[in-house]
Design a protein around this motif. Sequence first.
Motif, PDB file in Angstrom:
ATOM      1  N   VAL A   9      -0.546   9.968   4.885  1.00  0.00           N
ATOM      2  CA  VAL A   9       1.469   9.252   5.267  1.00  0.00           C
ATOM      3  C   VAL A   9       2.841   9.677   5.094  1.00  0.00           C
ATOM      4  O   VAL A   9       3.223  10.054   3.851  1.00  0.00           O
ATOM      5  CB  VAL A   9       0.907   7.355   5.132  1.00  0.00           C
ATOM      6  N   THR A  46      -6.091  -1.122   5.197  1.00  0.00           N
ATOM      7  CA  THR A  46      -5.221   0.338   5.204  1.00  0.00           C
ATOM      8  C   THR A  46      -4.223  -0.450   6.008  1.00  0.00           C
ATOM      9  O   THR A  46      -3.111   0.415   6.598  1.00  0.00           O
ATOM     10  CB  THR A  46      -6.333   1.553   5.200  1.00  0.00           C
ATOM     11  N   ALA A  47      -5.409  -0.805   6.804  1.00  0.00           N
ATOM     12  CA  ALA A  47      -4.535  -0.907   8.777  1.00  0.00           C
ATOM     13  C   ALA A  47      -3.275  -2.044   8.598  1.00  0.00           C
ATOM     14  O   ALA A  47      -2.345  -1.713   8.265  1.00  0.00           O
ATOM     15  CB  ALA A  47      -4.879  -1.323   9.906  1.00  0.00           C
ATOM     16  N   LYS A  49      -1.949  -3.526   5.630  1.00  0.00           N
ATOM     17  CA  LYS A  49      -1.255  -2.808   4.625  1.00  0.00           C
ATOM     18  C   LYS A  49       0.368  -1.917   5.233  1.00  0.00           C
ATOM     19  O   LYS A  49       1.451  -2.628   5.202  1.00  0.00           O
ATOM     20  CB  LYS A  49      -1.454  -2.701   3.446  1.00  0.00           C
ATOM     21  N   GLY A  50      -0.646  -0.792   6.484  1.00  0.00           N
ATOM     22  CA  GLY A  50       0.050  -0.541   7.237  1.00  0.00           C
ATOM     23  C   GLY A  50       1.342  -0.706   7.992  1.00  0.00           C
ATOM     24  O   GLY A  50       3.087  -0.634   8.082  1.00  0.00           O
ATOM     25  N   GLN A  51       1.078  -2.230   8.939  1.00  0.00           N
ATOM     26  CA  GLN A  51       1.530  -2.737   9.395  1.00  0.00           C
ATOM     27  C   GLN A  51       2.716  -3.588   8.286  1.00  0.00           C
ATOM     28  O   GLN A  51       3.593  -3.346   9.239  1.00  0.00           O
ATOM     29  CB  GLN A  51       0.215  -3.541  10.196  1.00  0.00           C
ATOM     30  N   LEU A  53       4.043  -3.546   5.747  1.00  0.00           N
ATOM     31  CA  LEU A  53       5.119  -1.835   5.029  1.00  0.00           C
ATOM     32  C   LEU A  53       5.396  -1.494   6.278  1.00  0.00           C
ATOM     33  O   LEU A  53       6.985  -1.466   5.915  1.00  0.00           O
ATOM     34  CB  LEU A  53       4.352  -0.474   4.630  1.00  0.00           C
ATOM     35  N   PHE A  54       5.933  -1.048   7.349  1.00  0.00           N
ATOM     36  CA  PHE A  54       6.138  -0.614   8.696  1.00  0.00           C
ATOM     37  C   PHE A  54       7.315  -2.138   9.601  1.00  0.00           C
ATOM     38  O   PHE A  54       7.997  -1.897   9.635  1.00  0.00           O
ATOM     39  CB  PHE A  54       5.573   0.094   9.723  1.00  0.00           C
TER      40      PHE A  54
END
Length: 155
Positions: A9, A46-47, A49-51, A53-54
């Motif tokens: 990332v 992980t998905a 947290k990424g969701q 964050l973005f």
Amino acid sequence: MQNEFQLEVSTDVLLNLNKDYIGSLVEQARLNLSDGQIDALKLLVTAKKGQELFSQLEKTVRPYAEAETRLGKGEVYKKFGCDITERMTGVSYDFTNCDDAEWNELSAQIEALEKKKKEREKFLKTITKPIFDENGVQINPPIHKGKLGLAVSIK
């Protein structure tokens, strides 16, 4: 030993992603999951947290990008493998300003019916087995639908 699903990332990597590559990454993750090579819970977190964050990043950055980027009607700005256009988003209408008697009457009727419907649904939720109304008509309990799944709350 489980192989870790690796996704770099970085701004450069993210800017060069396209739908086909994203699809292939997801498919590879699915295959690795079905083979038991990846910790599914770790990948889900992980998905998630990424969701988060973005999502927050987009909400913060969007006003700045919209202020800096002014396109003409129908103009398409192509950058980073994306087509960027300027258009109305989130369009809605507020009819209360129209002062239309028919619309106002319909709205009042709908509001009253929605309230009555909610009250009836509240009663129907209390039924656990078939009952009979005053006319002898059977009323069945509502079907309770749902799906057991994992809720992920980021601390």
